[in-house]
Design a protein around this motif. Sequence first.
Motif, PDB file in Angstrom:
ATOM      1  N   GLY A 222       0.854  -1.176   0.000  1.00  0.00           N
ATOM      2  CA  GLY A 222       0.000   0.000   0.000  1.00  0.00           C
ATOM      3  C   GLY A 222       0.893   1.230   0.000  1.00  0.00           C
ATOM      4  O   GLY A 222       1.592   1.495   0.980  1.00  0.00           O
ATOM      5  N   TRP A 223       0.922   1.943  -1.120  1.00  0.00           N
ATOM      6  CA  TRP A 223       1.771   3.129  -1.192  1.00  0.00           C
ATOM      7  C   TRP A 223       0.979   4.378  -0.837  1.00  0.00           C
ATOM      8  O   TRP A 223      -0.244   4.411  -0.938  1.00  0.00           O
ATOM      9  CB  TRP A 223       2.411   3.291  -2.580  1.00  0.00           C
ATOM     10  N   GLY A 347       9.228  18.118   2.224  1.00  0.00           N
ATOM     11  CA  GLY A 347       9.322  17.454   0.935  1.00  0.00           C
ATOM     12  C   GLY A 347       8.295  16.347   0.828  1.00  0.00           C
ATOM     13  O   GLY A 347       7.476  16.135   1.724  1.00  0.00           O
ATOM     14  N   SER A 348       8.344  15.618  -0.268  1.00  0.00           N
ATOM     15  CA  SER A 348       7.336  14.581  -0.534  1.00  0.00           C
ATOM     16  C   SER A 348       7.967  13.192  -0.520  1.00  0.00           C
ATOM     17  O   SER A 348       9.010  12.973  -1.127  1.00  0.00           O
ATOM     18  CB  SER A 348       6.665  14.821  -1.895  1.00  0.00           C
ATOM     19  N   GLY A 349       7.305  12.284   0.151  1.00  0.00           N
ATOM     20  CA  GLY A 349       7.734  10.895   0.167  1.00  0.00           C
ATOM     21  C   GLY A 349       6.693  10.005  -0.482  1.00  0.00           C
ATOM     22  O   GLY A 349       5.646  10.458  -0.943  1.00  0.00           O
ATOM     23  N   LYS A 350       7.012   8.725  -0.520  1.00  0.00           N
ATOM     24  CA  LYS A 350       6.063   7.730  -1.011  1.00  0.00           C
ATOM     25  C   LYS A 350       6.208   6.522  -0.082  1.00  0.00           C
ATOM     26  O   LYS A 350       6.972   5.606  -0.358  1.00  0.00           O
ATOM     27  CB  LYS A 350       6.358   7.362  -2.464  1.00  0.00           C
ATOM     28  N   HIS A 351       5.508   6.577   1.042  1.00  0.00           N
ATOM     29  CA  HIS A 351       5.638   5.516   2.023  1.00  0.00           C
ATOM     30  C   HIS A 351       5.175   4.190   1.422  1.00  0.00           C
ATOM     31  O   HIS A 351       4.104   4.115   0.824  1.00  0.00           O
ATOM     32  CB  HIS A 351       4.826   5.843   3.271  1.00  0.00           C
ATOM     33  N   ASN A 352       5.976   3.165   1.591  1.00  0.00           N
ATOM     34  CA  ASN A 352       5.664   1.827   1.077  1.00  0.00           C
ATOM     35  C   ASN A 352       5.281   0.920   2.243  1.00  0.00           C
ATOM     36  O   ASN A 352       6.137   0.561   3.060  1.00  0.00           O
ATOM     37  CB  ASN A 352       6.871   1.238   0.343  1.00  0.00           C
ATOM     38  N   ASN A 353       4.013   0.585   2.352  1.00  0.00           N
ATOM     39  CA  ASN A 353       3.525  -0.287   3.419  1.00  0.00           C
ATOM     40  C   ASN A 353       3.548  -1.728   2.928  1.00  0.00           C
ATOM     41  O   ASN A 353       2.779  -2.114   2.048  1.00  0.00           O
ATOM     42  CB  ASN A 353       2.112   0.121   3.830  1.00  0.00           C
ATOM     43  N   PRO A 469      12.662   5.550   9.737  1.00  0.00           N
ATOM     44  CA  PRO A 469      12.613   5.197   8.318  1.00  0.00           C
ATOM     45  C   PRO A 469      11.928   3.863   8.046  1.00  0.00           C
ATOM     46  O   PRO A 469      11.533   3.591   6.919  1.00  0.00           O
ATOM     47  CB  PRO A 469      14.094   5.141   7.929  1.00  0.00           C
ATOM     48  N   PHE A 470      11.794   3.025   9.098  1.00  0.00           N
ATOM     49  CA  PHE A 470      11.201   1.699   8.911  1.00  0.00           C
ATOM     50  C   PHE A 470      10.412   1.393  10.173  1.00  0.00           C
ATOM     51  O   PHE A 470      10.984   1.137  11.231  1.00  0.00           O
ATOM     52  CB  PHE A 470      12.310   0.660   8.685  1.00  0.00           C
ATOM     53  N   ALA A 471       9.079   1.440  10.070  1.00  0.00           N
ATOM     54  CA  ALA A 471       8.249   1.351  11.271  1.00  0.00           C
ATOM     55  C   ALA A 471       7.178   0.277  11.126  1.00  0.00           C
ATOM     56  O   ALA A 471       6.593   0.099  10.051  1.00  0.00           O
ATOM     57  CB  ALA A 471       7.590   2.703  11.541  1.00  0.00           C
ATOM     58  N   PHE A 472       6.924  -0.433  12.227  1.00  0.00           N
ATOM     59  CA  PHE A 472       5.813  -1.377  12.257  1.00  0.00           C
ATOM     60  C   PHE A 472       4.568  -0.609  12.656  1.00  0.00           C
ATOM     61  O   PHE A 472       4.548   0.078  13.679  1.00  0.00           O
ATOM     62  CB  PHE A 472       6.076  -2.504  13.253  1.00  0.00           C
ATOM     63  N   GLU A 478       6.173  -0.118   7.437  1.00  0.00           N
ATOM     64  CA  GLU A 478       6.104   1.066   6.597  1.00  0.00           C
ATOM     65  C   GLU A 478       7.516   1.559   6.294  1.00  0.00           C
ATOM     66  O   GLU A 478       8.252   1.965   7.202  1.00  0.00           O
ATOM     67  CB  GLU A 478       5.302   2.166   7.298  1.00  0.00           C
ATOM     68  N   ILE A 479       7.892   1.507   5.019  1.00  0.00           N
ATOM     69  CA  ILE A 479       9.188   2.028   4.586  1.00  0.00           C
ATOM     70  C   ILE A 479       8.980   3.512   4.312  1.00  0.00           C
ATOM     71  O   ILE A 479       8.497   3.912   3.255  1.00  0.00           O
ATOM     72  CB  ILE A 479       9.696   1.294   3.335  1.00  0.00           C
ATOM     73  N   ARG A 480       9.377   4.338   5.275  1.00  0.00           N
ATOM     74  CA  ARG A 480       9.046   5.764   5.220  1.00  0.00           C
ATOM     75  C   ARG A 480      10.080   6.582   4.450  1.00  0.00           C
ATOM     76  O   ARG A 480       9.841   7.733   4.124  1.00  0.00           O
ATOM     77  CB  ARG A 480       8.914   6.324   6.636  1.00  0.00           C
TER      78      ARG A 480
END
Length: 732
Positions: A222-223, A347-353, A469-472, A478-480
């Motif tokens: 889920g991005w 800035g803008s990210g694209k979190h990868n769940n 940067p990497f959270a459960f 979630e790769i933040r």
Amino acid sequence: MSLPRFSSIETIINRNKEDFNFEDKESKNIASYFGCNVFNDEAKKKYLSEGTYKKLKDAISEGENLSRDLSVEVASGMQKWAMDKGATHYAHWFQPLTGRTAEKHDSFFELQPDGSVIEELSGDALAQQEPDGSSFPGGGLRSTFEARGYTAWDPSSPAFILEVGEGRTLCIPTIFVTYGGEALDYKLPLLKSEAFLENAALKVCKLFDNNSDVSRVSVTLGWEQEYFLVDEALFLARPDLMLTGRTLIGKNSPKGQQLDDHYFGSIPERIYAFMRDLETECHKLGIPVQTRHNEVGPGQYELAPMFEEVNVAVDHNQLLMDLMDRVARRHKLRALLHEKPFEGVNGSGKHNNWSMSTNTGKNLLKPGTQPGKNLEFLTFFVTTIRAVHENAPLLRASVASASNDHRLGANEAPPAIISVFIGEFLTKVLNDISEEKLSDDDGVKDVMELLAKIPELEKDNTDRNRTSPFAFTGNKFEIRMAGSTVNCSSPMTVMNSIVGKQLLDFNERVSSKIDEGASKEAAILGVIKDYIIESKPVLFEGDGYSDEWKEEAEKRGLPNTPNTPDALKAYVSDKSKALFEESKVMSEKELFAHYEVMVENYILHLQIESRTLGEIVINHVLPASIKYQNELAINVKTLKDLGLEKEKYEAQVTLINDISDNMSKIKGYVIEMTDERRKANEMEEAEDMASAYCNKVKPLMDKIRIHVDRLEYLVSDEYWPVVKYRELMFIK
């Protein structure tokens, strides 16, 4: 080549019922609208014979190659469906290493020698094409004069019809490879990594008695896509935005995001119209977008879909970025996807769940009400943490880019140091396990009794850590640190590969302990405990932005690579080469080629930016400053001629001096930057060139900007040649 199964929209909706409550009437209506321009199960049933439909579904389900006869039958049905939808052309749609998508359109209509016309999409044309791909980056996998590049159909991702104006084109998702079969794209390594992870996860699933019906493990993604919108006229008035996607100069607006009034605020009417239009286009193509809102930065927004099977999710995100640009232009707006288009605001990210689920509907990373008792959850949870600890440099490299360097480590984004946040409750669970003795079955019994006393896990028992940067986050990781422009395949391929490798290691360790006489439960708990102890350095619950964390991370031995040239080296380390070779995700030749492309992309981005900055300064900023300075000089002379005392025009003289000082420094830095760029361009090795751009050219660009932004403050608004931040961010 074996390809993973395609999860249809219906399957995705069913998979998400528990988390997203699809039982309500409104959601069902939305769900039924999904995929009206997608060759999904409903379309396949209508346009394929019952036998062909079943063969295709079985082949995709089992990951088997499609026979030629089956390809012909599917092509015929797909063409009929597309033409009924108004399509006149078809295209193999792929994802080269440029980071965006590519397509070459061919007409369904073919002129015959006798002058007649036939409408045909052959099975061969569906399954494979040979576009002239010599100009796509290949990292040395082929020479420029060797133009052969092949696109091959990926049946695990649904074909779709792309509408551009009045035109409609059938787009067929494909992989892109060389004549020898090496990957020239992001999709093929992703598909291979999925297969590798599934094989490893199935072995571990079989350790647990409740998984007798598990025959598949899929990765779900889920991005969350963040972006800025600016007025098109203002965008066209900024050469830097047009050419680089970000503002290379620009003084901060007096009002920025400090009031937090934009975040989750009411959506402006013009932006709302854009969002609705974009959502409609997404729904036509089966992209299950669900969430929209204002983000922190002025003019910044976010869009997020439901979770999907990772291959489909990646395709949908790549398609979304194209749609955003098209729809924005339709509304006289421009969508900015750069990670840091404006200095001084978020800035803008694209979190990868990222998560894993079985064909029986189980999310392997869902803790349940008492995660301490759930050995299966703990296994996949702790194994993922261990994989990240062991491969942190590679995961960092997967999100490295020239544009993301502006964001990582800034005040709103996770740092370049990889750490894992799991929350206070799960930290206690892992600590309880790691501190218990597990040398015998009595020890295992004691641990199980201990875990039984752990209270039930509440839905929101711990806050989220935005600095991690990497959270459960409850039932997924979630790769933040992923940037807003990244192709999600990059971090997803790495995640699948490193977790797959760690699961194989887990299975081997458990089997070894069982062979030594331990019970299965004791063996599983024993390896979990080992992993927890070995991975403790990567677990961090505090403020990832703080200087204290940088010092602490160094003590823990965690790598910190804030720039892309250094970060990318992890791809070609001995450890990474061994990983990708074992997983068969990429050969050493492919790995080095992809690395070369990423290094070259970094160089080219900075090259374009530095050239653009030089032109803006020489052609716009300095001439405007000189004009204003001349006006001031005339004013000073006039006042002096009138006999006024010096203090009456002292302010103007000070301004003239300040402008001169800044112009002089700017001119000197531009000359120095140009010289350093030329030196870098003469270097033979790409690594040396990237390092020179990073350490020599980029710092000079920063120095130039400081003095240009000072001039923006000093020079009259009437003379300043480019649109300012206050207009770009606040005119909607």
